[in-house]
Design a protein around this motif. Structure first.
Motif, short mmCIF file in Angstrom:
data_model
loop_
_atom_site.label_atom_id
_atom_site.label_comp_id
_atom_site.label_asym_id
_atom_site.label_seq_id
_atom_site.Cartn_x
_atom_site.Cartn_y
_atom_site.Cartn_z
N ASP A 11 32.00 27.36 45.62
CA ASP A 11 31.78 28.76 45.29
C ASP A 11 30.30 29.09 45.45
O ASP A 11 29.44 28.22 45.29
N ALA A 12 30.01 30.35 45.76
CA ALA A 12 28.62 30.78 45.90
C ALA A 12 27.84 30.53 44.61
O ALA A 12 26.67 30.15 44.64
N GLU A 13 28.49 30.77 43.49
CA GLU A 13 27.85 30.52 42.20
C GLU A 13 28.71 29.55 41.41
O GLU A 13 29.86 29.81 41.15
N PHE A 14 28.15 28.42 41.08
CA PHE A 14 28.83 27.45 40.22
C PHE A 14 27.85 27.02 39.16
O PHE A 14 26.64 27.20 39.31
N SER A 64 25.16 25.34 36.92
CA SER A 64 24.11 24.36 37.19
C SER A 64 24.14 23.24 36.15
O SER A 64 23.69 22.13 36.42
#
Length: 118
Positions: A2-5, A7
Motif C-alpha cells: 500500500d502507498a501508506e502502511f 511505520s
C-alpha cells in the motif's frame, strides 16, 4: 505494498511484532488453514536464510506445521495481502535454532505475501 502502511510495528500478546503492508478484504486463514505464500526470511544481521522469491515460485503448507510466529502472524492478513513479521526466538526455533541456517536464540524477520487460503 500500500502507498501508506504503518511505520511502527504492532505487537501481539505473545510478543509477535507485525505490520500489514498491503491490506485486503480477502479471506483470513485460521490456524488450521493451508496457505500458499511468497516470502523472504532474514536474520537480525540481514542474512537471508530462505526465500520463495529466489526459488521462483510460491510455497504451500499447513499453518499447523510451521513456527508459532507464522501460525499467529498469517491469521492477521487476508488473501492477497502482505505482512511483515518480526518473530522473537521463542516463537521461532528457540534455543535449538535450525541446524545449517538459523542459529540458536535467533529472532526472525519475514515479508510474506498471502497468495491463497485453502
Amino acid at each position: 505494498m500500500d502507498a501508506e502502511f504503518p511505520s511502527e510495528f504492532a505487537k501481539t500478546d505473545s510478543g509477535l511484532r507485525y505490520r500489514v503492508l498491503r491490506k485486503t478484504e480477502g479471506e483470513k486463514p485460521t490456524a488450521s488453514s493451508t496457505v500458499t505464500v511468497n516470502y523472504r526470511g532474514w536474520l537480525n544481521n540481514g542474512k537471508v536464510f530462505d526465500s520463495s522469491y529466489e526459488k521462483g515460485k510460491p510455497i504451500t503448507f499447513p499453518l499447523q506445521n510451521v513456527i508459532a510466529g507464522w501460525t499467529e502472524g498469517m491469521q492477521l492478513v487476508g488473501e492477497g495481502g502482505m505482512i511483515e513479521l518480526w518473530v522473537p526466538s521463542r516463537l521461532a526455533y528457540g534455543e535449538s535454532g535450525s541446524p545449517g541456517s538459523i542459529p540458536p536464540h535467533s529472532n526472525l524477520h519475514f515479508i510474506v505475501e498471502l497468495v491463497k487460503v485453502d
